[in-house]
Design an enzyme around this catalytic site. Structure first.
Site, PDB file in Angstrom:
ATOM      1  N   ARG A 192       3.960  -8.540  -7.321  1.00 61.70           N
ATOM      2  CA  ARG A 192       2.621  -7.891  -6.481  1.00 61.70           C
ATOM      3  C   ARG A 192       1.968  -6.618  -6.734  1.00 61.70           C
ATOM      4  O   ARG A 192       2.388  -5.464  -6.523  1.00 61.70           O
ATOM      5  CB  ARG A 192       2.535  -8.313  -5.107  1.00 61.70           C
ATOM      6  CG  ARG A 192       1.634  -8.044  -4.759  1.00 61.70           C
ATOM      7  CD  ARG A 192       1.320  -8.501  -3.030  1.00 61.70           C
ATOM      8  NE  ARG A 192       0.028  -8.034  -2.705  1.00 61.70           N
ATOM      9  CZ  ARG A 192      -0.621  -7.139  -1.104  1.00 61.70           C
ATOM     10  NH1 ARG A 192       0.195  -6.667  -1.022  1.00 61.70           N
ATOM     11  NH2 ARG A 192      -1.757  -6.941  -1.272  1.00 61.70           N
TER      12      ARG A 192
ATOM     13  N   HIS B 288      -7.929  -4.016  -3.197  1.00 58.61           N
ATOM     14  CA  HIS B 288      -7.019  -3.074  -1.854  1.00 58.61           C
ATOM     15  C   HIS B 288      -7.576  -2.242  -2.123  1.00 58.61           C
ATOM     16  O   HIS B 288      -6.833  -0.757  -2.879  1.00 58.61           O
ATOM     17  CB  HIS B 288      -5.780  -3.051  -3.039  1.00 58.61           C
ATOM     18  CG  HIS B 288      -4.165  -2.728  -2.029  1.00 58.61           C
ATOM     19  ND1 HIS B 288      -3.115  -3.077  -1.613  1.00 58.61           N
ATOM     20  CD2 HIS B 288      -4.401  -1.664  -1.040  1.00 58.61           C
ATOM     21  CE1 HIS B 288      -2.566  -2.739  -0.843  1.00 58.61           C
ATOM     22  NE2 HIS B 288      -3.120  -1.891  -0.577  1.00 58.61           N
TER      23      HIS B 288
ATOM     24  N   GLU C 281      -5.712  -7.264   3.122  1.00 59.44           N
ATOM     25  CA  GLU C 281      -5.918  -6.701   4.293  1.00 59.44           C
ATOM     26  C   GLU C 281      -7.368  -5.995   5.156  1.00 59.44           C
ATOM     27  O   GLU C 281      -7.639  -4.951   5.429  1.00 59.44           O
ATOM     28  CB  GLU C 281      -5.041  -5.089   4.706  1.00 59.44           C
ATOM     29  CG  GLU C 281      -3.580  -5.464   4.833  1.00 59.44           C
ATOM     30  CD  GLU C 281      -2.402  -4.646   5.361  1.00 59.44           C
ATOM     31  OE1 GLU C 281      -2.739  -3.124   5.274  1.00 59.44           O
ATOM     32  OE2 GLU C 281      -1.512  -4.682   5.222  1.00 59.44           O
TER      33      GLU C 281
ATOM     34  N   ASN D  66       0.985  -9.803   5.570  1.00 54.66           N
ATOM     35  CA  ASN D  66       1.570  -8.009   5.520  1.00 54.66           C
ATOM     36  C   ASN D  66       2.079  -8.082   6.902  1.00 54.66           C
ATOM     37  O   ASN D  66       1.420  -8.520   8.005  1.00 54.66           O
ATOM     38  CB  ASN D  66       0.600  -7.409   4.947  1.00 54.66           C
ATOM     39  CG  ASN D  66       0.715  -7.038   3.881  1.00 54.66           C
ATOM     40  OD1 ASN D  66       0.907  -8.202   2.658  1.00 54.66           O
ATOM     41  ND2 ASN D  66      -0.647  -6.181   3.465  1.00 54.66           N
TER      42      ASN D  66
ATOM     43  N   TYR E  25       4.617  -5.224   9.690  1.00 60.00           N
ATOM     44  CA  TYR E  25       5.426  -4.214   9.783  1.00 60.00           C
ATOM     45  C   TYR E  25       5.834  -3.981  11.162  1.00 60.00           C
ATOM     46  O   TYR E  25       6.703  -3.590  11.534  1.00 60.00           O
ATOM     47  CB  TYR E  25       3.847  -3.152   9.658  1.00 60.00           C
ATOM     48  CG  TYR E  25       4.435  -2.603   7.706  1.00 60.00           C
ATOM     49  CD1 TYR E  25       4.879  -2.116   7.263  1.00 60.00           C
ATOM     50  CD2 TYR E  25       2.775  -3.933   7.451  1.00 60.00           C
ATOM     51  CE1 TYR E  25       5.025  -2.465   5.666  1.00 60.00           C
ATOM     52  CE2 TYR E  25       3.166  -3.508   6.263  1.00 60.00           C
ATOM     53  CZ  TYR E  25       3.963  -3.216   5.473  1.00 60.00           C
ATOM     54  OH  TYR E  25       3.802  -2.648   3.768  1.00 60.00           O
TER      55      TYR E  25
ATOM     56  N   GLU F  24       3.756  -7.821   1.977  1.00 59.62           N
ATOM     57  CA  GLU F  24       4.270  -7.052   2.262  1.00 59.62           C
ATOM     58  C   GLU F  24       5.434  -7.069   3.536  1.00 59.62           C
ATOM     59  O   GLU F  24       5.137  -7.342   4.861  1.00 59.62           O
ATOM     60  CB  GLU F  24       3.289  -6.119   2.584  1.00 59.62           C
ATOM     61  CG  GLU F  24       2.540  -5.729   0.929  1.00 59.62           C
ATOM     62  CD  GLU F  24       0.920  -4.279   1.842  1.00 59.62           C
ATOM     63  OE1 GLU F  24       1.218  -4.063   2.575  1.00 59.62           O
ATOM     64  OE2 GLU F  24      -0.146  -4.655   0.956  1.00 59.62           O
TER      65      GLU F  24
HETATM   66  O1  IFM Z   1       1.141   1.238   2.088  1.00 61.01           O
HETATM   67  C1  IFM Z   1       0.442   0.048   2.765  1.00 61.01           C
HETATM   68  C2  IFM Z   1      -0.551  -0.987   1.967  1.00 61.01           C
HETATM   69  O2  IFM Z   1      -1.249  -0.033   0.793  1.00 61.01           O
HETATM   70  C3  IFM Z   1      -1.069  -1.760   2.693  1.00 61.01           C
HETATM   71  N1  IFM Z   1      -0.255  -1.857   4.156  1.00 61.01           N
HETATM   72  C4  IFM Z   1       0.687  -1.236   4.714  1.00 61.01           C
HETATM   73  C5  IFM Z   1       1.820  -0.674   3.535  1.00 61.01           C
HETATM   74  C6  IFM Z   1       2.453   1.094   4.256  1.00 61.01           C
HETATM   75  O3  IFM Z   1       1.487   1.304   5.256  1.00 61.01           O
END
Ligand code: IFM
Length: 471
Positions: free
Chosen positions: A104, A148, A193, A316, A318, A376
């Protein structure tokens, strides 16, 4: 009711990603640790974070080219990044050598249309054509993200995403890309995002275009949604053999420990952060909490345009957001602390694979259980401008636990087709500059030499066998 200012504060906590000691969360028995053979294992990157070569071959400036270095933690910029514009062959080789079958990457709009409108830069399209051919030659399937965050600067000067006109310019750009690459690229991710771009770029001012104006939440959110729907239509009109989706940063919004009113703060934040992109896409309406923000910009027919079928939803994930009630802010809502004693990532956020389970549950129960790609997930080394951590067992533990959550969700009925690790090579992490490192591979910033970390070998074994070890 929550105000824009309060949301902005909360977004600061949710927008930023990054690892520490970690224990098990999802109990996955050995027989369930085997992923299907057609599961797509890959890595994810974005153009501005890796390419460098900002003036090469006719590329125009983006909003990130002029973002002040003073706002970056190490006062760096993305002018060099991984120099992937020139070294893309090495990067594709690293992907293929790891047994990964999917990549990706994002396309830089200002390489294709340097002024955002009008003249097309064939050299920019040719670069992506070479990049795609290099992947296909090594059996790697390209997944191209169209936006992006690197908006052409000329469009920002004409209002950026605040202006409805930008949606039409985005469609023209999408059409150029699909005409040039659609014979070989079959997977398109329209946005990355968008809510991070709304908040970090337009409300908090910590990302380009560096605006701090909460009144922009409505127009920018709506125009990103609209552009996404219009581009999906345009891609499908151009070719019928594409898988078209989009990627959202989804996170559970949890009340910080303390006041019971923190519950309401967390709920309000969730509705805007997650709901203002999910609901229009899957339900054709904004959540109640967000309607006030967008009411002046939504026109007849817009919601139908936004509600497009998706071949997959990119997720995505985290960390969860923690929110609290705040009497002092307009909105009575602010970012709070994660529960005490929890494991924290490099950004001070709680490491919690259970949050990913939660997101995948909602998609099953509230959004029609779409096909999902985890586009992600990953974690940063502890922040440092020094060398990367090569023996990165913490990263392996983080990814393993999140993949346990993914597999558990699959067992529970989520159609999840792939996992793209963020990221391949340590790159330029926006406001954190080079001090945040998410790669499976380290980069010597003087020589550009790439050195695989321990996690690279671990991820390779996983991609080759589909078997998630117990740790
Ligand atoms: O680096 C970023 C990415 O550009 C978008 N999602 C989170 C990643 C880590 O912070």
């Amino acid at each position: 009711m929550i105000s824009r200012r309060g949301l902005a504060l909360g977004a600061g906590a949710a927008a930023l990603a990054g690892c520490a000691k970690q224990g098990p969360v999802v109990n996955l028995p050995p027989r369930e640790r085997q992923f299907p053979s057609d599961f797509a294992w890959g890595v994810a990157t974005s153009a501005f974070q890796i390419e460098g070569a900002l003036t090469a071959d006719g590329r125009g400036p983006s909003i990130w080219d002029v973002f002040p270095r003073s706002k970056i933690a190490d006062a760096s910029d993305g002018a060099e990044a991984n120099d992937s514009y020139h070294r893309y062959g090495e990067d594709v080789a690293l992907i293929a050598d790891a047994g990964l079958k999917a990549y990706r990457f994002s396309i830089a709009w200002p390489r294709v249309v340097p002024e955002g409108a009008g003249a097309v830069n064939q050299a920019g399209l040719d670069y992506y054509s070479r990049l795609v051919d290099a992947q296909l030659a090594r059996g790697v399937v390209p997944y191209a993200t169209l936006f992006h965050w690197d908006l052409p600067l000329a469009l920002q000067e004409r209002g950026g995403w605040r202006a409805r006109d930008t949606t039409s310019r985005f469609v023209e750009y999408a059409q150029l890309v699909v005409q040039a690459l659609g014979d070989r690229v079959k997977h398109f991710i329209v946005m990355n995002e968008p809510m991070v771009h709304v908040f970090a770029g337009h409300v908090l001012g910590v990302h380009a275009p560096g605006l701090a104006d909460a009144s922009l939440i409505g127009p920018v959110t709506h125009h990103l949604n609209l552009a996404q729907g219009m581009a999906m239509q345009a891609l499908r009109a151009a070719r019928s053999d594409l898988a078209v989706g989009t990627t959202l940063a989804l996170t559970p919004s949890r009340p910080s420990p303390g006041l019971f009113l923190n519950e309401a703060a967390a709920k309000g934040f969730d509705r805007v952060w997650n709901g203002a992109f999910l609901d229009p896409l899957f339900k054709g309406r904004y959540p109640e909490t967000a309607r006030d923000f967008v009411k002046d910009v939504v026109r007849d027919g817009d919601m139908e345009t936004i509600r497009q079928p998706v071949d997959f939803l990119g997720v995505n994930y985290y960390a969860p957001a923690h929110m609290r009630f705040d009497l002092m802010s307009d909105a009575h809502i602010a970012p709070g602390d994660p529960p005490e004693g929890g494991e924290l990532d490099a950004f001070g956020r709680q490491i919690d694979p259970g949050g990913l389970s939660e997101v995948l549950n909602w998609l099953r129960s509230d959004y029609g259980n779409p096909r999902v790609l985890i586009t992600e997930n990953g974690c940063s080394d502890p922040f440092s401008t020094g060398p990367a951590v090569i023996e990165d067992g913490f990263r392996v533990a983080y990814v393993r636990r999140h993949l346990e959550a993914v597999k558990r969700a699959m067992e529970d009925g989520s159609p999840i087709g792939g996992y793209f690790h963020w990221t391949l090579v340590d790159n330029w992490e926006w406001a954190e500059g080079y001090r945040s490192k998410f790669g499976l591979v380290a980069q010597d910033r003087t020589t550009g030499v790439r050195t695989p970390k321990a996690s690279y070998a671990w991820f390779k074994a996983l991609a080759e066998t589909g078997a998630l070890d117990q740790g």
